[in-house]
Design an enzyme around this catalytic site. Sequence first.
Site, mmCIF file in Angstrom:
data_model
loop_
_atom_site.group_PDB
_atom_site.id
_atom_site.type_symbol
_atom_site.label_atom_id
_atom_site.label_comp_id
_atom_site.label_asym_id
_atom_site.label_seq_id
_atom_site.Cartn_x
_atom_site.Cartn_y
_atom_site.Cartn_z
ATOM 1 N N HIS A 1 12.042 16.045 -9.236
ATOM 2 C CA HIS A 1 12.691 15.245 -10.271
ATOM 3 C C HIS A 1 13.747 14.339 -9.649
ATOM 4 C CE1 HIS A 1 15.311 15.019 -14.079
ATOM 5 N NE2 HIS A 1 14.378 14.088 -14.122
ATOM 6 N N ASP B 1 4.110 -3.972 -0.845
ATOM 7 C CA ASP B 1 3.118 -4.939 -0.382
ATOM 8 C C ASP B 1 3.008 -4.918 1.138
ATOM 9 O OD1 ASP B 1 5.023 -6.863 0.806
ATOM 10 O OD2 ASP B 1 5.587 -7.326 -1.251
ATOM 11 N N HIS C 1 16.057 -8.248 -5.829
ATOM 12 C CA HIS C 1 15.198 -7.863 -4.705
ATOM 13 C C HIS C 1 15.986 -7.260 -3.538
ATOM 14 C CE1 HIS C 1 11.575 -7.751 -2.356
ATOM 15 N NE2 HIS C 1 12.100 -8.504 -1.411
ATOM 16 N N TYR D 1 6.846 -10.226 -4.690
ATOM 17 C CA TYR D 1 7.679 -9.320 -5.498
ATOM 18 C C TYR D 1 6.858 -8.291 -6.275
ATOM 19 C CZ TYR D 1 11.129 -12.801 -4.282
ATOM 20 O OH TYR D 1 11.943 -13.652 -3.577
ATOM 21 N N SER D 2 5.759 -7.850 -5.701
ATOM 22 C CA SER D 2 4.854 -6.918 -6.387
ATOM 23 C C SER D 2 5.195 -5.452 -6.155
ATOM 24 C CB SER D 2 3.415 -7.175 -5.930
ATOM 25 O OG SER D 2 3.320 -7.062 -4.517
ATOM 26 N N SER D 3 6.059 -5.157 -5.219
ATOM 27 C CA SER D 3 6.375 -3.767 -4.880
ATOM 28 C C SER D 3 7.070 -3.060 -6.038
ATOM 29 C CB SER D 3 7.261 -3.722 -3.634
ATOM 30 O OG SER D 3 6.606 -4.341 -2.544
#
Length: 140
Positions: free
Chosen positions: A20, A28, A99, A121-123
């Site tokens: 938890h 990426d 970011h 910026y896909s991470s």
Amino acid sequence: MKKNGILNRELSYLIASMGHGDILSIVDSGFPISEDVFCVDLSLIAGKPKIVEIIIPLLEELEIEKVLIAEEIKMISPKYHQKLLSIFPKNVQIEYIPHEKFKDRVRESKGVVRTGEQTSYSSVILVGGVTYHGEKEEGL
């Protein structure tokens, strides 16, 4: 031999070790990963596998309570952003951060999964949840 679910040994280990509040980052292909963070490199070729292709089976095995995404995704990659949002359960909190702060948070990860994704910026950062809530009575 494992019959189903995630077959990758390192990724299965990483999922099983999550608690938890622990952080698992899915990044990426060009994302900088510190050498002192456990990395499962699943990148194969440019664009494969995609981050979404990794997250979908992860959600079958890992309880998450929150997702962190770089706020820049909204302007730079809006179509990808919408696709990403569509795969998470409605009860999962989505939080946007700059970011630069996102990169700092990845350094706190229990592990990082590198993909072949090449969308800006896909991470994402997945924050572990729990599968139980409240008091549980056993043996009474």
